[in-house]
Design a protein around this motif. Structure first.
Motif, short mmCIF file in Angstrom:
data_model
loop_
_atom_site.label_atom_id
_atom_site.label_comp_id
_atom_site.label_asym_id
_atom_site.label_seq_id
_atom_site.Cartn_x
_atom_site.Cartn_y
_atom_site.Cartn_z
N VAL A 101 29.08 88.84 43.88
CA VAL A 101 30.04 88.03 44.61
C VAL A 101 31.43 88.38 44.10
CG1 VAL A 101 30.79 85.68 45.14
CG2 VAL A 101 28.36 86.19 44.91
N ARG A 102 32.36 88.55 45.04
CA ARG A 102 33.73 88.90 44.69
C ARG A 102 34.67 87.86 45.29
NH1 ARG A 102 37.61 92.19 47.33
NH2 ARG A 102 36.08 92.82 48.89
N LEU A 120 33.30 86.97 48.91
CA LEU A 120 32.51 87.99 49.60
C LEU A 120 31.30 88.35 48.76
CD1 LEU A 120 35.33 90.48 50.68
CD2 LEU A 120 34.15 88.82 52.12
N PHE A 121 30.15 88.40 49.42
CA PHE A 121 28.97 88.95 48.76
C PHE A 121 28.89 90.41 49.19
CE2 PHE A 121 24.59 90.35 48.84
CZ PHE A 121 24.24 90.13 47.52
N PHE A 138 29.01 90.54 53.17
CA PHE A 138 28.69 89.28 53.83
C PHE A 138 29.76 88.26 53.47
CE2 PHE A 138 24.79 91.60 53.13
CZ PHE A 138 24.06 91.42 54.28
N PRO A 139 30.69 87.96 54.39
CA PRO A 139 31.76 87.01 54.09
C PRO A 139 31.24 85.59 53.87
CG PRO A 139 32.27 88.29 56.05
CD PRO A 139 30.85 88.57 55.70
N LEU A 178 33.04 103.31 54.37
CA LEU A 178 32.17 102.88 55.45
C LEU A 178 31.31 101.71 54.99
CD1 LEU A 178 31.50 103.76 58.34
CD2 LEU A 178 29.66 105.13 57.40
N GLN A 179 31.24 100.65 55.81
CA GLN A 179 30.46 99.50 55.41
C GLN A 179 29.90 98.75 56.61
OE1 GLN A 179 33.42 97.10 53.33
NE2 GLN A 179 33.63 95.76 55.11
N PHE A 180 28.80 98.05 56.36
CA PHE A 180 28.27 97.07 57.31
C PHE A 180 28.99 95.77 57.00
CE2 PHE A 180 24.51 99.84 57.11
CZ PHE A 180 24.11 99.87 58.43
#
Length: 163
Positions: free
Chosen positions: A72-73, A82-83, A99-100, A129-131
């Motif tokens: 977690v950030r 954010l995870f 994942f917000p 690049l990210q999901f």
């Protein structure tokens, strides 16, 4: 006889009851025939996983990967976190899933756990690049823990999914 069955109100179908029938009525389904003629809005093809190295910004893809690390950030916005999970596929490609405001996922994603991610990809200058907020399924072995892939890996994995 068959016409009578199709005209049966959903309330009288076994397992539906009045409360669920009211929910279905709000969605425009009053009879068994209405329910049978209800079609999905679209279909998503999750049958063919893609390798991370073939991913491009803007595409929607399914990736089978292993969690390398997660955590977690905090962000600048108070109370918003954010995870993030870094994942690697069998080909060695690495990407990130963000994942917000879903810090609870720190208890779900563990290192060396296999996972299937499905969603749109975007390019972020700060992270590549990210999901962002993808759908996910954990792949469990026959004992129920993380491990080898089995035939019933997930309900939406390796299938065309109605939406």
């Amino acid at each position: 006889m068959a016409q009578d069955l199709l005209a049966t109100p959903l309330q009288y179908v076994r397992g539906v009851g009045p409360k669920r029938a009211a929910d279905l009525a709000r969605a425009g389904m009053q009879t068994v025939e209405d329910l049978l003629l209800r079609f999905p809005l679209r279909y998503e093809d999750r049958a063919a996983p893609c390798e991370i190295r073939h991913l491009r910004p803007g595409m929607t893809a399914t990736v089978t990967a292993e969690v390398v690390s997660s955590g977690v950030r905090a962000t600048r916005r108070p109370g918003f976190r954010l995870f993030e999970a870094i994942v690697r596929d069998a080909g060695g490609g690495i990407t990130k899933a963000v994942f917000p405001n879903q810090a609870f996922l720190k208890d779900v994603f563990k290192p060396q756990q296999r996972v299937v991610l499905f969603g749109a990809l975007e390019f972020r200058p700060s992270g590549g690049l990210q999901f962002t907020n993808p759908e996910y399924e954990l792949i469990r072995d026959a004992a129920g823990g993380p491990g080898t892939e089995d035939e019933d890996a997930g309900i939406h994995t390796g299938r065309i999914v109605p939406i």
